[in-house]
Design a protein around this motif. Sequence first.
Motif, PDB file in Angstrom:
ATOM      1  N   THR A  17     -26.607 -19.946   2.025  1.00  0.00           N
ATOM      2  CA  THR A  17     -26.356 -21.403   1.923  1.00  0.00           C
ATOM      3  C   THR A  17     -27.065 -21.917   0.525  1.00  0.00           C
ATOM      4  OG1 THR A  17     -29.002 -20.763   3.465  1.00  0.00           O
ATOM      5  CG2 THR A  17     -26.411 -21.326   4.337  1.00  0.00           C
ATOM      6  N   LEU A  18     -27.735 -20.766  -0.646  1.00  0.00           N
ATOM      7  CA  LEU A  18     -28.492 -20.924  -1.503  1.00  0.00           C
ATOM      8  C   LEU A  18     -27.792 -21.603  -2.538  1.00  0.00           C
ATOM      9  CD1 LEU A  18     -31.101 -20.153   0.439  1.00  0.00           C
ATOM     10  CD2 LEU A  18     -31.397 -18.684  -1.887  1.00  0.00           C
ATOM     11  N   GLN A  19     -28.394 -22.164  -3.574  1.00  0.00           N
ATOM     12  CA  GLN A  19     -27.542 -22.360  -4.740  1.00  0.00           C
ATOM     13  C   GLN A  19     -29.175 -22.654  -5.782  1.00  0.00           C
ATOM     14  OE1 GLN A  19     -26.272 -26.283  -4.839  1.00  0.00           O
ATOM     15  NE2 GLN A  19     -25.461 -26.359  -2.750  1.00  0.00           N
ATOM     16  N   SER A  20     -28.150 -22.080  -7.243  1.00  0.00           N
ATOM     17  CA  SER A  20     -29.009 -22.026  -8.382  1.00  0.00           C
ATOM     18  C   SER A  20     -29.839 -23.114  -8.376  1.00  0.00           C
ATOM     19  CB  SER A  20     -28.366 -21.711  -9.483  1.00  0.00           C
ATOM     20  OG  SER A  20     -27.532 -20.508  -9.638  1.00  0.00           O
ATOM     21  N   GLY A  21     -30.868 -22.916  -8.858  1.00  0.00           N
ATOM     22  CA  GLY A  21     -31.569 -24.072  -9.102  1.00  0.00           C
ATOM     23  C   GLY A  21     -32.764 -24.815  -8.149  1.00  0.00           C
ATOM     24  N   MET A  22     -32.703 -23.720  -6.770  1.00  0.00           N
ATOM     25  CA  MET A  22     -33.327 -24.604  -6.266  1.00  0.00           C
ATOM     26  C   MET A  22     -34.569 -23.870  -5.667  1.00  0.00           C
ATOM     27  SD  MET A  22     -30.859 -24.040  -2.846  1.00  0.00           S
ATOM     28  CE  MET A  22     -29.631 -25.584  -2.087  1.00  0.00           C
ATOM     29  N   THR A  23     -35.609 -25.219  -5.281  1.00  0.00           N
ATOM     30  CA  THR A  23     -36.837 -24.144  -4.871  1.00  0.00           C
ATOM     31  C   THR A  23     -37.114 -23.343  -3.525  1.00  0.00           C
ATOM     32  OG1 THR A  23     -38.228 -26.032  -6.189  1.00  0.00           O
ATOM     33  CG2 THR A  23     -39.785 -25.023  -4.396  1.00  0.00           C
ATOM     34  N   LEU A  24     -37.459 -21.919  -3.986  1.00  0.00           N
ATOM     35  CA  LEU A  24     -37.512 -21.211  -2.453  1.00  0.00           C
ATOM     36  C   LEU A  24     -38.792 -21.005  -2.702  1.00  0.00           C
ATOM     37  CD1 LEU A  24     -36.522 -18.886  -0.544  1.00  0.00           C
ATOM     38  CD2 LEU A  24     -36.103 -17.327  -2.615  1.00  0.00           C
ATOM     39  N   GLY A  25     -39.748 -20.806  -1.212  1.00  0.00           N
ATOM     40  CA  GLY A  25     -40.502 -19.909  -1.069  1.00  0.00           C
ATOM     41  C   GLY A  25     -40.867 -18.814  -0.037  1.00  0.00           C
ATOM     42  N   ILE A  26     -41.156 -17.893  -0.101  1.00  0.00           N
ATOM     43  CA  ILE A  26     -41.095 -16.786  -0.207  1.00  0.00           C
ATOM     44  C   ILE A  26     -42.608 -16.040   0.965  1.00  0.00           C
ATOM     45  CG2 ILE A  26     -40.672 -13.963  -0.246  1.00  0.00           C
ATOM     46  CD1 ILE A  26     -39.163 -14.902  -2.639  1.00  0.00           C
ATOM     47  N   GLY A  27     -42.911 -16.095   2.183  1.00  0.00           N
ATOM     48  CA  GLY A  27     -43.871 -15.898   2.658  1.00  0.00           C
ATOM     49  C   GLY A  27     -45.006 -14.125   2.537  1.00  0.00           C
ATOM     50  N   GLY A  28     -45.085 -13.967   3.496  1.00  0.00           N
ATOM     51  CA  GLY A  28     -45.927 -12.502   3.571  1.00  0.00           C
ATOM     52  C   GLY A  28     -46.389 -12.698   2.673  1.00  0.00           C
ATOM     53  N   ASP A  49     -32.251 -18.971 -11.783  1.00  0.00           N
ATOM     54  CA  ASP A  49     -32.994 -20.614 -12.349  1.00  0.00           C
ATOM     55  C   ASP A  49     -33.462 -20.610 -10.801  1.00  0.00           C
ATOM     56  OD1 ASP A  49     -31.450 -20.295 -14.904  1.00  0.00           O
ATOM     57  OD2 ASP A  49     -29.620 -22.040 -14.157  1.00  0.00           O
ATOM     58  N   LEU A  50     -34.053 -20.015 -10.257  1.00  0.00           N
ATOM     59  CA  LEU A  50     -35.194 -20.199  -9.350  1.00  0.00           C
ATOM     60  C   LEU A  50     -36.476 -21.064  -9.570  1.00  0.00           C
ATOM     61  CD1 LEU A  50     -33.651 -17.325  -6.860  1.00  0.00           C
ATOM     62  CD2 LEU A  50     -33.342 -20.002  -6.544  1.00  0.00           C
ATOM     63  N   THR A  51     -36.642 -22.356  -8.146  1.00  0.00           N
ATOM     64  CA  THR A  51     -38.471 -21.766  -8.427  1.00  0.00           C
ATOM     65  C   THR A  51     -38.474 -21.354  -7.531  1.00  0.00           C
ATOM     66  OG1 THR A  51     -37.706 -24.359  -9.936  1.00  0.00           O
ATOM     67  CG2 THR A  51     -40.577 -23.779  -7.772  1.00  0.00           C
ATOM     68  N   VAL A  52     -39.694 -20.034  -7.492  1.00  0.00           N
ATOM     69  CA  VAL A  52     -40.681 -19.401  -6.233  1.00  0.00           C
ATOM     70  C   VAL A  52     -41.917 -19.885  -6.445  1.00  0.00           C
ATOM     71  CG1 VAL A  52     -40.530 -16.989  -5.616  1.00  0.00           C
ATOM     72  CG2 VAL A  52     -38.327 -17.198  -7.151  1.00  0.00           C
ATOM     73  N   VAL A  53     -41.978 -19.781  -4.885  1.00  0.00           N
ATOM     74  CA  VAL A  53     -42.985 -19.981  -4.143  1.00  0.00           C
ATOM     75  C   VAL A  53     -44.024 -19.180  -4.093  1.00  0.00           C
ATOM     76  CG1 VAL A  53     -44.626 -22.032  -3.290  1.00  0.00           C
ATOM     77  CG2 VAL A  53     -43.120 -22.636  -4.622  1.00  0.00           C
ATOM     78  N   SER A  54     -44.724 -17.885  -3.922  1.00  0.00           N
ATOM     79  CA  SER A  54     -45.384 -17.127  -2.779  1.00  0.00           C
ATOM     80  C   SER A  54     -46.485 -16.935  -3.890  1.00  0.00           C
ATOM     81  CB  SER A  54     -44.176 -16.118  -3.763  1.00  0.00           C
ATOM     82  OG  SER A  54     -44.756 -15.290  -2.587  1.00  0.00           O
ATOM     83  N   TYR A  55     -47.150 -16.170  -2.350  1.00  0.00           N
ATOM     84  CA  TYR A  55     -48.213 -14.996  -2.729  1.00  0.00           C
ATOM     85  C   TYR A  55     -48.185 -13.767  -3.478  1.00  0.00           C
ATOM     86  CZ  TYR A  55     -51.711 -18.656  -0.955  1.00  0.00           C
ATOM     87  OH  TYR A  55     -52.397 -20.015  -0.177  1.00  0.00           O
ATOM     88  N   GLY A  56     -47.262 -13.669  -4.170  1.00  0.00           N
ATOM     89  CA  GLY A  56     -46.843 -12.857  -4.630  1.00  0.00           C
ATOM     90  C   GLY A  56     -46.881 -11.204  -4.359  1.00  0.00           C
ATOM     91  N   GLY A  57     -45.425 -10.458  -3.912  1.00  0.00           N
ATOM     92  CA  GLY A  57     -45.856  -9.170  -4.049  1.00  0.00           C
ATOM     93  C   GLY A  57     -44.189  -8.475  -4.812  1.00  0.00           C
ATOM     94  N   PRO A  58     -43.561  -7.152  -4.030  1.00  0.00           N
ATOM     95  CA  PRO A  58     -42.261  -7.454  -4.741  1.00  0.00           C
ATOM     96  C   PRO A  58     -41.545  -7.618  -5.043  1.00  0.00           C
ATOM     97  CG  PRO A  58     -43.037  -6.037  -2.751  1.00  0.00           C
ATOM     98  CD  PRO A  58     -43.856  -6.211  -2.688  1.00  0.00           C
ATOM     99  N   ASP A  59     -41.283  -9.580  -3.995  1.00  0.00           N
ATOM    100  CA  ASP A  59     -40.037  -9.776  -3.576  1.00  0.00           C
ATOM    101  C   ASP A  59     -40.334 -10.714  -5.513  1.00  0.00           C
ATOM    102  OD1 ASP A  59     -43.340 -10.867  -3.434  1.00  0.00           O
ATOM    103  OD2 ASP A  59     -42.147 -13.044  -2.957  1.00  0.00           O
TER     104      ASP A  59
END
Length: 304
Positions: A17-28, A49-59
């Motif tokens: 359901t995702l498309q390139s260029g989207m903003t993706l939030g990843i929990g954890g 071309d994602l915008t990734v929002v995360s308290y980041g780890g290996p994701d």
Amino acid sequence: MSEPRNKIITEDQAVATLQSGMTLGIGGWGSRRKPMSLVRSLLRSDITDLTVVSYGGPDVGLLCAAGKVKKLIYAFVSLDSIPLEPHFRLARQNATIPEPTEWDEGMLQWALFAGSLRLPFLPTRAGLGSGVMDVNPSLKTVKSPYADGEELLAVPAIRLDAAFVHMNRADARGNAQYLGPDVYFDDLFLAACEPGRRFVSAEKIIPTEDLLKEGTFHTLKINRSMVDGVIHAPNGAHFTTCEPDYGRDEAFQKAYVDAARDPETWKAFSDRFLAGDEANYQSQVLSWRAEKEAAAKAVKEAAK
């Protein structure tokens, strides 16, 4: 009365359901309860071309290594017991993340909260008097309209196109439960996301009436109105923690970090663990663990 909606899907169906260029939030949080089975599915896709929002780890590290990140909004990217995620470090050193945006941890929480409330920003003292303002010159301040007249940082809201989180338990309708020490703002990632691509993976799918047998109502921060798809993902946070179901696989995390030091070693690691589907990943992890145990036993026998 209509039957309750069954929202159970697979990781690949969610990613489709995702498309390139989207903003993706990843929990954890760091290397804790990350939705890794969803991240691994995303790695197998052609989305970029994602915008990734995360308290980041290996994701974050894996998505950077795969060249899928255009913009990264983060407070840190750590493996906890290993302070800095190796692929993220390389990406920052080599300037391969076109738009890195580093904020204070409280600022990121406030941005997600503002997004969940559909507000344009929220004021905070976090970040004032620090280097955050220097490395993010686009940030603005606002003056309190009340008698105090205090100048505050206006944290811009973040709205997400898609969100991935991992929980201990969920029902088929999308009510989800954490049983570990912290929800890690996973509820905010879902609340700040536009409806349609809000996905929860869970260790176990159980009947709704059994959720309160697992924990108190305080553990039910995520309700069905916040979720569009539920993925049954046993061991789906591996190699990160998913307390109390399992802890971090420190040995595998170390192998991951060691492999990241060399392109050829990383290719071999990636080919073995990340090229196939989730079932293959879990099978290869079991095989790897058995190999390590056999090698350790052989060394012990040789030392007798």
